[in-house]
Design an enzyme around this catalytic site. Sequence first.
Site, PDB file in Angstrom:
ATOM      1  N   PRO A 592       0.808  -1.221   0.000  1.00 18.22           N
ATOM      2  CG  PRO A 592      -0.537  -1.391   1.917  1.00 18.22           C
ATOM      3  CD  PRO A 592       0.514  -2.117   1.123  1.00 18.22           C
ATOM      4  CE  LYS A 593       5.341   3.415   4.320  1.00 15.42           C
ATOM      5  NZ  LYS A 593       6.409   3.352   5.351  1.00 15.42           N
ATOM      6  CD  GLU A 665       2.447   2.744 -18.310  1.00 15.00           C
ATOM      7  OE1 GLU A 665       2.675   3.290 -19.379  1.00 15.00           O
ATOM      8  OE2 GLU A 665       2.525   1.508 -18.142  1.00 15.00           O
TER       9      GLU A 665
HETATM   10 MO1  MOS Z   1       5.892   3.193 -19.598  1.00 12.34          MO
HETATM   11  S1  MOS Z   1       5.401   4.685 -20.859  1.00 12.34           S
HETATM   12  O1  MOS Z   1       5.279   1.815 -20.343  1.00 12.34           O
HETATM   13  O2  MOS Z   1       7.492   3.158 -19.223  1.00 12.34           O
END
Ligand code: MOS
Length: 699
Positions: A592-593, A665
């Site tokens: 979690p951190k 991401e």
């Molecule tokens: Mo990321 S843009 O898949 O390093």
Amino acid sequence: MTTTARTARPYVGTALNRVEGMEKVTGRARYAFEHSPDDLAYAVPVQATIARGEIRAMDVQKAHTVPGVIAVIWHGNAPRLAPADNAELAVLQSARVAYRGQYVAVVVAENLEAAREAARSLSVEYAGEPHDTELRADHPRLYRPDQVNGGYPTDSEHGDPDAALEAAPILVDATYSTPAEHNNPMEPHATVARWDAGGLTLYDSTQGASSVRATLAALFTMPPQNVRVIAPHVGGGFGSKGLPLAPVVLAALAAKHVTRPVKLAVSRQQMFAVTGYRTPTIQRVRLGANPDGRLTAIAHEAIEQCSTIQEFAEQTTTPTRIMYAAPNRRTTHRVVKLDVPTPSWMRAPGETPGMFALESAMDELAIACGIDPVELRVRNEPDADPESGLPFSSRNLVACLREGARRFGWADRDPTPGARIEGRTLVGSGVAASTYPVYRSPSQATARLEPDGRYTVRTAATDIGTGARTVLTQIAADALRTSPDRVRVEIGDSALPPAVLAGGSMGTASWGTAVVRACEALLAELDRRGGDVPADGVEAGADTAGEVRAEERFSRHAFGAQFAEVGVDVDTGEARVLRLLGVFAAGRIINPKTARSQLIGGMTMGLSMALFEESVMDREFGDYLNRDLAQYHVASCADVRDIEAAWIEEDDPHLNPMGSKGIGEIGIVGTAAAIANAVHHATGIRVRDLPIRLDKLLR
Ligand code: MOS
């Protein structure tokens, strides 16, 4: 396809501190640039000052008069490289200039100062040609690439979107644009290259030691075993260090030419030309809906750019293929080759600009239908992947929206734009969805019981600051049924078992699977031996290629909901993000951190995209004119007032032994739309071209 028994996993799910934290805060963790082999020389690259044309001549005499200069290397004297798949890697191999800022020479000297002075004094004569560096929606050379990044089909079409849009009672038809953006990790790219009898050693700031090894070995026509890439600590990358690019090749080539170790650091300024960037996009989104908000048609068409030497076609509209139910659909990508640097990966390439457009359009549709934007998304939730028809392995977008709305206090919101003013500040709130695919790639690992009873786990994974080393320690501890302090995880070296790069939010899933399988193999081996452990320990290994290939067919994606509250100054138009909340569904959260750090990092980058980041094309000179952090603005601490990331419990048995989805991401995806939607709610002004600069908010 989880074959692992679901035994208790006491360390996965706990907030273990970074295992290399002490090394980092005490400065003992060494980054690529900090390696200084004996007899080291310094390299400073020289960049083209024209955007298109040819090098006629290079006057190296003056550069050679600088004391300490060892060599000036250019296409006339550079070592030859084998042909590369990526033309960006053919450094100093020809007289052609494909973009302003491309490397045309490199000076190597005894010290950095001499190399810089000589590089500045190098005189290059060019035959310039007219350049074209401007992305336009009506560009005559727009073309349809064979596929887009990630291997996705370029276009998709289902039903009859044209007829459905024509017949739709409610229609949103809007064009959105996003600028070029440049990755700015804290640690710019750097390489120390050393050749010896055994081949090439690189201390390189990279997201993938195994892939740098493979690429460099091919370029210098060597077996991969003759290249070693060492990258134990990397100060961020965001995709810009995902593929080996010109700088690492230039360092290796310079070291070969001077037969000495060479150190090459890419300056912050040079990063704006040679280490990739996010393509600008122009996107038309059309949504057809019934008055109750149910979508009848979705059309999302994207236009983007790449260089003349290397195709990079970003997958801008692929998230639209999985987001919402609608019987009639179209997604397309068109690209134009311009005299610009080659774009590349930048945190959630495709999803980030694509979801800005789609999620802004969904907000416009909510207003057109008079339906709450959370409710509109819930109403268009699909039962299965709308284009592939595959079942989702798990999909909890609705849970994220509901939980986010509850935490954010969404229920009290008056939807009227411009209705809330506090002093001289207009205040508004907005919501947007996020998504990111779940990938996994073959990787290898070994697990070893050492004579002292501790374990060593090895895989050529990379920790780019995410906490990869830490979560792999937790994963290994559970798989070995031991505690993290008895496990040492070695990563960041191509001499270790090959592993996929840290990219595509797939590192933990890919390496973690290999680590679990290696640990299982070790326990099985220990069982087989019945406690008879040889003096030098026992080792077992695993390769997940077969397991990854045999995966069941599911549509696998993480989802999230982003909520933003903004304040816009009535007099100056200055927008500030007062609150950001992201709620995500990303499988099991391993730590979690470090997960919170990844998610709020992505959200901060999304805030930065919404309000600040913009690489401005100088049409006359044909390059990006803001080339440092004074002119290319990124969000700073003062820009982030109140940010929180949360997640919902998600139990998905169709992923990997950990049950995790990637989190590197998804945090950036949807954030800019949530902020733009909040700005509209605050002011009544719809900003469809990022960033949301104050001049766009002044009437
Ligand atoms: Mo990321 S843009 O898949 O390093």
